[in-house]
Design a protein around this motif. Structure first.
Motif, PDB file in Angstrom:
ATOM      1  N   SER A  27      13.375 -28.870   8.001  1.00  0.00           N
ATOM      2  CA  SER A  27      12.014 -29.217   8.244  1.00  0.00           C
ATOM      3  C   SER A  27      11.543 -29.627   6.562  1.00  0.00           C
ATOM      4  O   SER A  27      11.979 -28.916   5.592  1.00  0.00           O
ATOM      5  N   GLU A  49      13.385 -31.189  12.072  1.00  0.00           N
ATOM      6  CA  GLU A  49      12.852 -30.315  12.984  1.00  0.00           C
ATOM      7  C   GLU A  49      11.238 -30.639  12.675  1.00  0.00           C
ATOM      8  O   GLU A  49      10.535 -30.962  13.855  1.00  0.00           O
ATOM      9  N   ALA A  50      10.630 -30.361  11.511  1.00  0.00           N
ATOM     10  CA  ALA A  50       9.264 -30.677  11.298  1.00  0.00           C
ATOM     11  C   ALA A  50       9.028 -31.551  10.081  1.00  0.00           C
ATOM     12  O   ALA A  50       9.780 -31.204   9.347  1.00  0.00           O
ATOM     13  N   ALA A  58      11.801 -36.492  14.309  1.00  0.00           N
ATOM     14  CA  ALA A  58      11.296 -35.156  14.202  1.00  0.00           C
ATOM     15  C   ALA A  58      11.095 -34.538  15.440  1.00  0.00           C
ATOM     16  O   ALA A  58      10.426 -35.195  16.578  1.00  0.00           O
ATOM     17  N   ALA A  72       4.648 -24.592  11.143  1.00  0.00           N
ATOM     18  CA  ALA A  72       5.671 -25.620  10.886  1.00  0.00           C
ATOM     19  C   ALA A  72       6.757 -24.994  10.254  1.00  0.00           C
ATOM     20  O   ALA A  72       7.812 -25.062  10.440  1.00  0.00           O
ATOM     21  N   ARG A 104       8.929 -22.239  11.741  1.00  0.00           N
ATOM     22  CA  ARG A 104      10.087 -22.700  12.546  1.00  0.00           C
ATOM     23  C   ARG A 104      11.471 -22.350  11.911  1.00  0.00           C
ATOM     24  O   ARG A 104      11.750 -22.842  10.768  1.00  0.00           O
ATOM     25  N   VAL A 122      14.882 -22.516  10.760  1.00  0.00           N
ATOM     26  CA  VAL A 122      15.731 -23.863  10.511  1.00  0.00           C
ATOM     27  C   VAL A 122      16.760 -23.213   9.634  1.00  0.00           C
ATOM     28  O   VAL A 122      16.551 -22.194   9.067  1.00  0.00           O
ATOM     29  N   VAL A 131      14.299 -25.366   4.645  1.00  0.00           N
ATOM     30  CA  VAL A 131      13.074 -26.072   4.603  1.00  0.00           C
ATOM     31  C   VAL A 131      12.937 -26.512   3.043  1.00  0.00           C
ATOM     32  O   VAL A 131      13.143 -25.799   2.544  1.00  0.00           O
TER      33      VAL A 131
END
Ligand code: NAD
Ligand code: MG
Length: 407
Positions: free
Chosen positions: A25, A51-52, A71, A106, A109, A111, A114
Protein backbone atom coordinates in the motif's frame (compact mmCIF):
# COMPACT_ATOMS: atom_id res chain seq x y z
CA UNK A 1 19.32 11.95 27.77
CA UNK A 2 19.23 8.15 27.42
CA UNK A 3 19.64 6.29 24.16
CA UNK A 4 16.47 6.04 22.14
CA UNK A 5 15.94 2.31 21.65
CA UNK A 6 17.50 -1.08 21.85
CA UNK A 7 19.13 -2.17 18.63
CA UNK A 8 16.11 -2.92 16.46
CA UNK A 9 16.04 -6.22 14.59
CA UNK A 10 15.75 -5.92 10.82
CA UNK A 11 13.63 -8.86 9.67
CA UNK A 12 12.50 -9.06 6.06
CA UNK A 13 9.18 -7.53 5.11
CA UNK A 14 8.10 -10.89 3.72
CA UNK A 15 8.80 -14.47 4.58
CA UNK A 16 12.00 -15.41 2.70
CA UNK A 17 10.32 -18.53 1.26
CA UNK A 18 7.39 -16.53 -0.11
CA UNK A 19 7.29 -16.57 -3.91
CA UNK A 20 4.03 -14.62 -4.18
CA UNK A 21 4.12 -10.93 -5.14
CA UNK A 22 4.60 -8.41 -2.37
CA UNK A 23 1.33 -6.77 -1.29
CA UNK A 24 1.96 -3.08 -1.08
CA UNK A 25 0.00 0.00 0.00
CA UNK A 26 1.24 3.46 -0.84
CA UNK A 27 0.16 6.49 1.19
CA UNK A 28 0.81 9.83 -0.53
CA UNK A 29 0.90 8.09 -3.90
CA UNK A 30 0.66 11.30 -5.96
CA UNK A 31 3.64 13.04 -4.34
CA UNK A 32 7.35 13.03 -5.06
CA UNK A 33 8.14 9.88 -3.02
CA UNK A 34 4.90 8.27 -4.21
CA UNK A 35 5.87 8.83 -7.83
CA UNK A 36 9.39 7.45 -7.31
CA UNK A 37 7.91 4.38 -5.60
CA UNK A 38 5.49 3.75 -8.47
CA UNK A 39 8.35 4.12 -10.92
CA UNK A 40 10.06 1.17 -9.19
CA UNK A 41 6.83 -0.83 -9.09
CA UNK A 42 6.28 -0.20 -12.82
CA UNK A 43 9.77 -1.50 -13.56
CA UNK A 44 9.09 -4.80 -11.82
CA UNK A 45 5.30 -5.32 -12.05
CA UNK A 46 5.15 -9.04 -11.33
CA UNK A 47 6.86 -8.47 -7.97
CA UNK A 48 4.06 -6.31 -6.54
CA UNK A 49 0.35 -6.36 -5.91
CA UNK A 50 -0.96 -2.91 -5.08
CA UNK A 51 -3.52 -2.98 -2.31
CA UNK A 52 -4.30 0.68 -1.57
CA UNK A 53 -3.29 4.06 -2.95
CA UNK A 54 -4.09 7.35 -1.19
CA UNK A 55 -3.78 11.04 -2.02
CA UNK A 56 -4.83 14.42 -0.61
CA UNK A 57 -6.82 15.95 -3.49
CA UNK A 58 -5.30 15.12 -6.88
CA UNK A 59 -8.21 12.93 -7.91
CA UNK A 60 -7.28 12.76 -11.57
CA UNK A 61 -3.80 11.40 -10.90
CA UNK A 62 -5.05 9.07 -8.15
CA UNK A 63 -7.66 7.51 -10.46
CA UNK A 64 -5.11 7.16 -13.25
CA UNK A 65 -2.51 5.33 -11.12
CA UNK A 66 -5.16 3.22 -9.39
CA UNK A 67 -6.21 1.84 -12.79
CA UNK A 68 -2.66 1.59 -14.13
CA UNK A 69 -1.33 -0.29 -11.08
CA UNK A 70 -4.53 -2.37 -10.61
CA UNK A 71 -4.99 -1.18 -7.03
CA UNK A 72 -7.77 -2.79 -5.01
CA UNK A 73 -8.64 0.41 -3.14
CA UNK A 74 -8.20 4.16 -3.68
CA UNK A 75 -8.72 6.88 -1.09
CA UNK A 76 -8.87 10.64 -1.48
CA UNK A 77 -8.39 12.60 1.76
CA UNK A 78 -10.39 15.59 0.56
CA UNK A 79 -14.02 14.46 0.92
CA UNK A 80 -15.24 17.04 -1.61
CA UNK A 81 -13.44 15.10 -4.33
CA UNK A 82 -15.17 11.82 -3.50
CA UNK A 83 -17.93 12.00 -6.18
CA UNK A 84 -15.29 12.62 -8.84
CA UNK A 85 -13.23 9.65 -7.67
CA UNK A 86 -16.33 7.43 -7.72
CA UNK A 87 -17.11 8.57 -11.24
CA UNK A 88 -13.59 8.12 -12.54
CA UNK A 89 -13.26 4.61 -11.09
CA UNK A 90 -16.76 3.32 -11.74
CA UNK A 91 -16.78 -0.03 -13.50
CA UNK A 92 -13.11 -0.75 -12.66
CA UNK A 93 -13.81 -2.91 -9.59
CA UNK A 94 -11.57 -0.64 -7.50
CA UNK A 95 -13.23 0.29 -4.22
CA UNK A 96 -13.10 3.96 -3.20
CA UNK A 97 -13.33 6.00 -0.03
CA UNK A 98 -12.68 9.55 1.19
CA UNK A 99 -11.62 11.45 4.29
CA UNK A 100 -8.80 11.32 6.82
CA UNK A 101 -10.30 8.35 8.61
CA UNK A 102 -10.53 6.41 5.33
CA UNK A 103 -6.81 7.11 4.70
CA UNK A 104 -5.94 5.59 8.11
CA UNK A 105 -8.26 2.64 7.39
CA UNK A 106 -6.50 2.06 4.08
CA UNK A 107 -3.17 2.12 5.93
CA UNK A 108 -4.52 -0.53 8.32
CA UNK A 109 -5.19 -3.09 5.58
CA UNK A 110 -2.93 -6.07 6.27
CA UNK A 111 -0.16 -6.05 3.65
CA UNK A 112 3.51 -6.96 3.38
CA UNK A 113 4.54 -3.32 3.24
CA UNK A 114 3.09 0.15 3.60
CA UNK A 115 5.11 2.97 2.06
CA UNK A 116 4.20 5.95 4.22
CA UNK A 117 4.81 9.04 2.09
CA UNK A 118 2.19 11.57 3.17
CA UNK A 119 3.70 14.95 4.02
CA UNK A 120 3.31 16.43 7.49
CA UNK A 121 1.56 15.38 10.69
CA UNK A 122 -1.38 14.25 8.51
CA UNK A 123 0.75 11.12 8.08
CA UNK A 124 0.85 10.29 11.78
CA UNK A 125 -2.44 8.38 12.21
CA UNK A 126 -1.95 6.39 8.96
CA UNK A 127 1.68 5.58 9.87
CA UNK A 128 0.57 4.30 13.27
CA UNK A 129 -2.20 2.24 11.66
CA UNK A 130 0.41 0.74 9.33
CA UNK A 131 2.75 0.01 12.25
CA UNK A 132 -0.05 -1.98 13.86
CA UNK A 133 -1.08 -3.99 10.82
CA UNK A 134 1.57 -4.29 8.12
CA UNK A 135 4.57 -6.61 8.15
CA UNK A 136 6.80 -3.64 7.35
CA UNK A 137 6.53 0.13 7.08
CA UNK A 138 8.84 1.96 4.70
CA UNK A 139 8.72 5.34 6.39
CA UNK A 140 9.27 8.52 4.39
CA UNK A 141 6.89 10.61 6.52
CA UNK A 142 9.56 11.90 8.94
CA UNK A 143 7.02 14.12 10.71
CA UNK A 144 5.67 10.93 12.34
CA UNK A 145 9.02 10.45 14.08
CA UNK A 146 9.30 14.14 15.00
CA UNK A 147 5.74 14.42 16.36
CA UNK A 148 5.41 11.11 18.13
CA UNK A 149 8.53 9.05 17.47
CA UNK A 150 8.53 7.10 20.72
CA UNK A 151 4.86 6.17 20.22
CA UNK A 152 5.45 5.06 16.62
CA UNK A 153 8.56 3.01 17.40
CA UNK A 154 6.95 1.35 20.45
CA UNK A 155 3.86 0.52 18.40
CA UNK A 156 5.96 -1.05 15.63
CA UNK A 157 8.01 -3.03 18.14
CA UNK A 158 4.91 -4.25 19.97
CA UNK A 159 3.42 -5.52 16.71
CA UNK A 160 6.69 -6.99 15.40
CA UNK A 161 6.57 -4.60 12.42
CA UNK A 162 9.81 -3.85 10.60
CA UNK A 163 10.54 -0.14 10.18
CA UNK A 164 12.56 0.65 7.06
CA UNK A 165 13.76 4.25 6.71
CA UNK A 166 13.22 5.85 3.30
CA UNK A 167 14.86 9.19 4.10
CA UNK A 168 18.18 8.99 2.25
CA UNK A 169 20.42 9.75 5.26
CA UNK A 170 18.61 7.27 7.50
CA UNK A 171 18.51 4.65 4.80
CA UNK A 172 22.27 5.07 4.38
CA UNK A 173 22.77 4.65 8.12
CA UNK A 174 20.42 1.64 8.11
CA UNK A 175 22.73 0.03 5.56
CA UNK A 176 25.96 0.60 7.52
CA UNK A 177 24.75 0.41 11.12
CA UNK A 178 25.82 -2.96 12.53
CA UNK A 179 23.15 -3.87 15.06
CA UNK A 180 25.36 -6.52 16.61
CA UNK A 181 28.04 -3.89 17.24
CA UNK A 182 25.72 -1.08 18.34
CA UNK A 183 27.70 -0.61 21.56
CA UNK A 184 30.82 0.16 19.49
CA UNK A 185 29.14 2.91 17.44
CA UNK A 186 30.66 6.22 18.53
CA UNK A 187 28.98 8.60 16.10
CA UNK A 188 26.22 8.73 13.50
CA UNK A 189 26.71 11.45 10.88
CA UNK A 190 23.95 12.86 8.67
CA UNK A 191 25.00 14.81 5.63
CA UNK A 192 23.21 17.95 4.41
CA UNK A 193 23.36 19.58 0.99
CA UNK A 194 23.15 22.97 2.69
CA UNK A 195 20.16 23.95 0.55
CA UNK A 196 19.87 26.92 -1.83
CA UNK A 197 21.14 29.47 0.71
CA UNK A 198 24.35 27.71 1.75
CA UNK A 199 26.46 30.74 0.72
CA UNK A 200 23.81 33.47 1.13
CA UNK A 201 25.00 36.19 3.55
CA UNK A 202 22.95 36.52 6.75
CA UNK A 203 21.83 40.04 5.81
CA UNK A 204 20.20 38.76 2.60
CA UNK A 205 18.24 35.88 4.15
CA UNK A 206 15.40 38.12 5.34
CA UNK A 207 14.46 39.02 1.78
CA UNK A 208 14.78 35.65 -0.01
CA UNK A 209 11.61 34.74 -1.87
CA UNK A 210 9.44 31.66 -2.00
CA UNK A 211 10.69 30.94 -5.54
CA UNK A 212 14.32 31.14 -4.43
CA UNK A 213 13.65 28.84 -1.46
CA UNK A 214 11.85 26.31 -3.69
CA UNK A 215 14.93 25.86 -5.91
CA UNK A 216 16.79 23.04 -4.22
CA UNK A 217 20.27 22.56 -5.71
CA UNK A 218 20.35 18.74 -5.56
CA UNK A 219 17.05 17.04 -4.76
CA UNK A 220 13.67 17.24 -6.46
CA UNK A 221 11.06 17.02 -3.67
CA UNK A 222 7.64 18.26 -2.55
CA UNK A 223 7.34 21.95 -1.58
CA UNK A 224 7.20 21.51 2.21
CA UNK A 225 10.40 19.48 2.57
CA UNK A 226 12.10 21.79 0.04
CA UNK A 227 11.45 24.78 2.31
CA UNK A 228 12.54 22.72 5.33
CA UNK A 229 15.79 22.01 3.47
CA UNK A 230 16.32 25.73 2.81
CA UNK A 231 15.90 26.60 6.53
CA UNK A 232 17.84 23.46 7.66
CA UNK A 233 14.79 22.52 9.75
CA UNK A 234 14.85 19.37 7.64
CA UNK A 235 18.26 18.49 9.07
CA UNK A 236 17.00 19.24 12.58
CA UNK A 237 14.08 16.89 11.93
CA UNK A 238 16.50 14.28 10.66
CA UNK A 239 18.55 14.41 13.87
CA UNK A 240 15.32 13.70 15.78
CA UNK A 241 14.42 10.99 13.26
CA UNK A 242 17.84 9.31 13.70
CA UNK A 243 17.49 9.49 17.47
CA UNK A 244 14.20 7.60 17.24
CA UNK A 245 15.45 5.03 14.72
CA UNK A 246 18.88 4.10 16.11
CA UNK A 247 20.18 3.21 19.57
CA UNK A 248 22.25 6.37 19.98
CA UNK A 249 22.05 9.42 22.22
CA UNK A 250 21.70 13.01 20.92
CA UNK A 251 25.39 13.67 21.66
CA UNK A 252 26.35 10.89 19.21
CA UNK A 253 24.45 12.51 16.32
CA UNK A 254 26.17 15.05 14.12
CA UNK A 255 25.76 16.85 10.80
CA UNK A 256 28.18 17.57 7.99
CA UNK A 257 27.29 19.88 5.14
CA UNK A 258 28.26 18.08 1.94
CA UNK A 259 27.09 20.10 -1.08
CA UNK A 260 27.67 17.31 -3.63
CA UNK A 261 25.04 15.12 -1.82
CA UNK A 262 26.56 11.79 -2.76
CA UNK A 263 27.61 10.59 0.72
CA UNK A 264 24.26 10.24 2.44
CA UNK A 265 25.11 9.03 5.93
CA UNK A 266 28.03 7.66 7.95
CA UNK A 267 28.54 5.52 11.05
CA UNK A 268 31.75 5.76 13.05
CA UNK A 269 32.93 2.79 15.11
CA UNK A 270 35.29 2.80 18.09
CA UNK A 271 37.95 0.88 16.12
CA UNK A 272 38.46 3.90 13.84
CA UNK A 273 36.28 2.70 10.93
CA UNK A 274 33.92 5.20 9.35
CA UNK A 275 31.36 3.45 7.12
CA UNK A 276 29.32 5.39 4.58
CA UNK A 277 26.72 4.80 1.87
CA UNK A 278 27.16 6.73 -1.39
CA UNK A 279 24.97 7.17 -4.45
CA UNK A 280 23.58 9.80 -6.79
CA UNK A 281 20.88 11.95 -5.16
CA UNK A 282 17.88 9.96 -6.39
CA UNK A 283 15.25 8.76 -3.91
CA UNK A 284 14.61 5.65 -5.97
CA UNK A 285 17.74 4.10 -4.44
CA UNK A 286 16.67 4.27 -0.77
CA UNK A 287 13.09 3.34 -1.72
CA UNK A 288 14.36 0.34 -3.72
CA UNK A 289 16.51 -0.67 -0.75
CA UNK A 290 13.37 -0.72 1.45
CA UNK A 291 11.23 -2.56 -1.14
CA UNK A 292 13.82 -5.32 -1.60
CA UNK A 293 15.18 -5.60 1.94
CA UNK A 294 17.07 -7.76 2.87
CA UNK A 295 17.77 -8.51 -0.78
CA UNK A 296 18.91 -6.08 -3.48
CA UNK A 297 17.18 -5.30 -6.75
CA UNK A 298 18.41 -3.60 -9.89
CA UNK A 299 17.12 -0.08 -10.57
CA UNK A 300 17.58 2.29 -13.49
CA UNK A 301 19.25 4.85 -11.20
CA UNK A 302 22.39 6.25 -12.81
CA UNK A 303 25.49 4.73 -11.16
CA UNK A 304 27.60 7.17 -9.19
CA UNK A 305 30.77 8.13 -11.05
CA UNK A 306 33.22 9.34 -8.41
CA UNK A 307 35.93 10.24 -10.94
CA UNK A 308 33.45 12.50 -12.73
CA UNK A 309 32.65 14.28 -9.46
CA UNK A 310 36.33 14.43 -8.50
CA UNK A 311 36.04 16.28 -5.20
CA UNK A 312 33.84 15.65 -2.20
CA UNK A 313 33.75 18.43 0.40
CA UNK A 314 32.48 18.55 3.96
CA UNK A 315 31.97 21.43 6.38
CA UNK A 316 30.14 22.16 9.61
CA UNK A 317 26.65 23.69 9.44
CA UNK A 318 26.23 27.36 10.31
CA UNK A 319 23.86 27.42 13.28
CA UNK A 320 23.89 31.23 13.43
CA UNK A 321 22.48 31.77 9.95
CA UNK A 322 20.21 28.72 10.05
CA UNK A 323 18.47 29.09 13.40
CA UNK A 324 15.99 26.27 12.79
CA UNK A 325 18.75 23.73 13.29
CA UNK A 326 19.68 24.65 16.90
CA UNK A 327 15.98 25.18 17.69
CA UNK A 328 15.25 21.59 16.60
CA UNK A 329 18.27 20.25 18.49
CA UNK A 330 17.13 22.05 21.64
CA UNK A 331 13.62 20.58 21.24
CA UNK A 332 15.14 17.09 21.09
CA UNK A 333 17.16 17.79 24.25
CA UNK A 334 14.03 19.17 25.93
CA UNK A 335 12.02 16.02 25.05
CA UNK A 336 8.57 15.71 26.60
CA UNK A 337 6.61 16.56 23.51
CA UNK A 338 8.69 19.59 22.49
CA UNK A 339 9.45 18.00 19.13
CA UNK A 340 5.69 17.56 18.50
CA UNK A 341 5.26 21.31 19.10
CA UNK A 342 8.31 21.97 16.90
CA UNK A 343 6.78 20.06 13.99
CA UNK A 344 3.33 21.63 14.25
CA UNK A 345 4.73 25.17 14.53
CA UNK A 346 7.00 24.56 11.56
CA UNK A 347 4.10 23.29 9.43
CA UNK A 348 2.10 26.45 10.18
CA UNK A 349 5.10 28.70 9.51
CA UNK A 350 6.09 26.98 6.26
CA UNK A 351 2.51 27.17 5.01
CA UNK A 352 2.45 30.91 5.81
CA UNK A 353 5.78 31.41 4.03
CA UNK A 354 4.53 29.51 0.97
CA UNK A 355 1.37 31.64 1.02
CA UNK A 356 3.56 34.76 1.01
CA UNK A 357 2.28 36.09 4.35
CA UNK A 358 5.59 35.87 6.29
CA UNK A 359 9.29 36.20 5.47
CA UNK A 360 11.91 33.45 5.39
CA UNK A 361 13.45 34.34 8.78
CA UNK A 362 10.00 34.49 10.38
CA UNK A 363 9.83 30.69 10.12
CA UNK A 364 12.47 30.21 12.84
CA UNK A 365 11.04 33.08 14.91
CA UNK A 366 7.51 31.59 14.87
CA UNK A 367 8.74 28.12 15.77
CA UNK A 368 10.84 29.47 18.64
CA UNK A 369 8.01 31.63 19.94
CA UNK A 370 5.57 28.70 19.79
CA UNK A 371 7.95 26.45 21.73
CA UNK A 372 8.32 29.11 24.42
CA UNK A 373 4.55 29.68 24.62
CA UNK A 374 3.90 25.92 24.81
CA UNK A 375 6.46 25.64 27.59
CA UNK A 376 4.90 28.52 29.54
CA UNK A 377 1.48 26.92 29.13
CA UNK A 378 2.78 23.58 30.46
CA UNK A 379 1.76 21.87 27.19
CA UNK A 380 4.98 19.95 26.57
CA UNK A 381 4.28 16.39 27.56
CA UNK A 382 5.46 13.34 25.63
CA UNK A 383 2.36 12.05 23.79
CA UNK A 384 1.70 8.45 24.80
CA UNK A 385 -1.31 7.99 22.53
CA UNK A 386 -2.41 9.16 19.10
CA UNK A 387 -5.14 11.28 20.71
CA UNK A 388 -2.57 13.02 22.95
CA UNK A 389 -0.27 13.66 19.97
CA UNK A 390 -3.10 15.15 17.91
CA UNK A 391 -4.23 17.30 20.83
CA UNK A 392 -0.70 18.67 21.37
CA UNK A 393 -0.29 19.17 17.62
CA UNK A 394 -3.55 21.14 17.50
CA UNK A 395 -2.66 23.32 20.51
CA UNK A 396 0.76 24.09 19.02
CA UNK A 397 -0.84 25.01 15.67
CA UNK A 398 -3.11 27.52 17.40
CA UNK A 399 -0.12 29.12 19.17
CA UNK A 400 1.87 29.18 15.93
CA UNK A 401 -1.01 30.77 14.02
CA UNK A 402 -1.13 33.54 16.64
CA UNK A 403 2.62 34.07 16.30
CA UNK A 404 2.35 34.08 12.49
CA UNK A 405 -0.51 36.60 12.65
CA UNK A 406 1.70 38.95 14.64
CA UNK A 407 4.46 38.93 12.00
P1 NAD B 1 4.77 15.76 -1.70
O1 NAD B 1 4.18 17.05 -1.28
O2 NAD B 1 5.38 15.66 -3.05
O3 NAD B 1 3.67 14.60 -1.60
C1 NAD B 1 2.88 14.45 -0.46
C2 NAD B 1 1.82 13.38 -0.63
O4 NAD B 1 1.01 13.38 0.54
C3 NAD B 1 0.88 13.64 -1.82
O5 NAD B 1 0.50 12.41 -2.40
C4 NAD B 1 -0.33 14.29 -1.16
O6 NAD B 1 -1.51 14.07 -1.90
C5 NAD B 1 -0.36 13.57 0.17
N1 NAD B 1 -0.98 14.37 1.23
C6 NAD B 1 -0.70 15.65 1.56
N2 NAD B 1 -1.49 16.07 2.57
C7 NAD B 1 -2.29 15.03 2.89
C8 NAD B 1 -3.32 14.84 3.83
N3 NAD B 1 -3.72 15.83 4.66
N4 NAD B 1 -3.92 13.62 3.90
C9 NAD B 1 -3.56 12.63 3.06
N5 NAD B 1 -2.59 12.75 2.12
C10 NAD B 1 -1.96 13.94 2.04
O7 NAD B 1 5.82 15.37 -0.58
P2 NAD B 1 7.11 14.43 -0.72
O8 NAD B 1 8.27 15.25 -1.09
O9 NAD B 1 6.78 13.21 -1.50
O10 NAD B 1 7.35 14.02 0.81
C11 NAD B 1 6.54 13.05 1.46
C12 NAD B 1 7.18 12.72 2.81
O11 NAD B 1 8.44 12.10 2.56
C13 NAD B 1 7.47 13.95 3.69
O12 NAD B 1 7.28 13.60 5.02
C14 NAD B 1 8.94 14.23 3.43
O13 NAD B 1 9.57 14.86 4.53
C15 NAD B 1 9.48 12.82 3.23
N6 NAD B 1 10.69 12.76 2.41
C16 NAD B 1 10.66 13.17 1.12
C17 NAD B 1 11.82 13.13 0.36
C18 NAD B 1 11.79 13.53 -1.10
O14 NAD B 1 12.81 13.41 -1.76
N7 NAD B 1 10.69 14.00 -1.63
C19 NAD B 1 13.01 12.68 0.91
C20 NAD B 1 13.01 12.28 2.25
C21 NAD B 1 11.84 12.30 3.00
MG1 MG C 1 16.82 13.43 4.03
Amino acid sequence: MPMSTDAAPKPAARRPDCAAPMRLSLLGATGSIGTSTLDLVAADPERFEVEALTAANNVERLAEIAVRFRARHAVIADERRYPELVERLSGTGITVAAGARAVAEAAARPVDMVVSAIVGAAGLAPSLAAAENARAVALANKETLVSAGALFMTTARRHGTTVLPVDSEHNAIFQVFEDDNAAEVSEVILTASGGPFLRTPAAELASVTREMALKHPRWSMGPKITIDSATLMNKGFEVIEAYQLYPVGPDQLSILVHPQSVVHGLVRYTDGSLLAELGVPDMRTPIACCLAWPERRRTSVRPLDLAEIGTLTFEHPDRQRFRCLPIAEAALARGEGATCVLNAANEVAVEAFLAGSIGFLDIAAIVEETLEAADRGGLCREPATLAAALELDGAARRLAAEAAGAC
